[in-house]
Design an enzyme around this catalytic site. Structure first.
Site, PDB file in Angstrom:
ATOM      1  N   CYS A  46      27.911  70.589  55.890  1.00  0.00           N
ATOM      2  CA  CYS A  46      28.535  69.829  54.858  1.00  0.00           C
ATOM      3  C   CYS A  46      27.876  68.571  54.380  1.00  0.00           C
ATOM      4  O   CYS A  46      27.979  67.815  55.151  1.00  0.00           O
ATOM      5  CB  CYS A  46      29.953  69.769  55.095  1.00  0.00           C
ATOM      6  SG  CYS A  46      30.968  68.704  53.893  1.00  0.00           S
TER       7      CYS A  46
ATOM      8  N   CYS B 132      30.206  65.710  53.968  1.00  0.00           N
ATOM      9  CA  CYS B 132      30.723  65.285  55.104  1.00  0.00           C
ATOM     10  C   CYS B 132      30.082  64.343  55.916  1.00  0.00           C
ATOM     11  O   CYS B 132      30.447  63.213  56.252  1.00  0.00           O
ATOM     12  CB  CYS B 132      31.186  66.430  55.925  1.00  0.00           C
ATOM     13  SG  CYS B 132      32.264  67.804  55.489  1.00  0.00           S
TER      14      CYS B 132
END
Length: 111
Positions: free
Chosen positions: A32, A35
Site C-alpha cells: 500500500c 500506507c
C-alpha cells in the site's frame, strides 16, 4: 507508548484490547503506497500519545481473519477502541484526517 504489536487473529485481538484502556488499530499492507507515505506521520503521532495508549498493527493479508472481523475494506484504516469498544475510525492517508484521529484518541485517553 510502547512499540506497536502485530496481531493476526480475532482471538489475539480480543485478549489484547482487554489489557489496554485505549488501543489504536492500524490496518495496512506491504504493497500500500498511501500506507507507506503516512507511516512517518503515524509513528510521530503515536510517539506523542499518552502512556495508556497502545497500538496494534494488522497486515490486511497475513491478518485477513482479523481484518474481516474488524470489517476493514480499505488501506490504511485506523480504529480506536476504548474499554474494548470501537469509538472512532479514519480511512485513508490524508494527513489532516490522520492527525485529527490521533488527537481524538489522545482526548479519550486523557479522560
Amino acid at each position: 507508548p510502547t512499540e506497536a504489536v502485530i496481531l493476526k487473529t480475532p482471538a489475539e485481538f480480543a485478549e489484547y484490547i482487554e489489557k489496554y484502556k485505549v488501543t489504536i488499530v492500524k490496518v495496512t499492507t506491504k504493497w500500500c503506497g498511501p500506507c507507506k507515505r503516512v507511516d512517518p506521520l503515524v509513528n510521530q503521532l503515536y510517539a506523542n500519545m499518552p502512556d495508556n495508549v497502545a497500538m496494534v498493527v494488522v497486515d490486511g493479508e497475513t491478518g485477513a481473519a482479523l481484518r474481516r472481523a474488524l470489517r476493514v475494506k480499505q488501506y490504511p484504516t485506523f480504529l480506536n477502541f476504548m474499554d474494548g469498544k470501537l469509538y472512532d475510525s479514519c480511512v485513508g492517508a490524508g494527513e489532516g484526517g490522520v492527525t485529527r484521529f490521533f488527537a481524538k484518541t489522545a482526548e479519550r485517553a486523557a479522560k
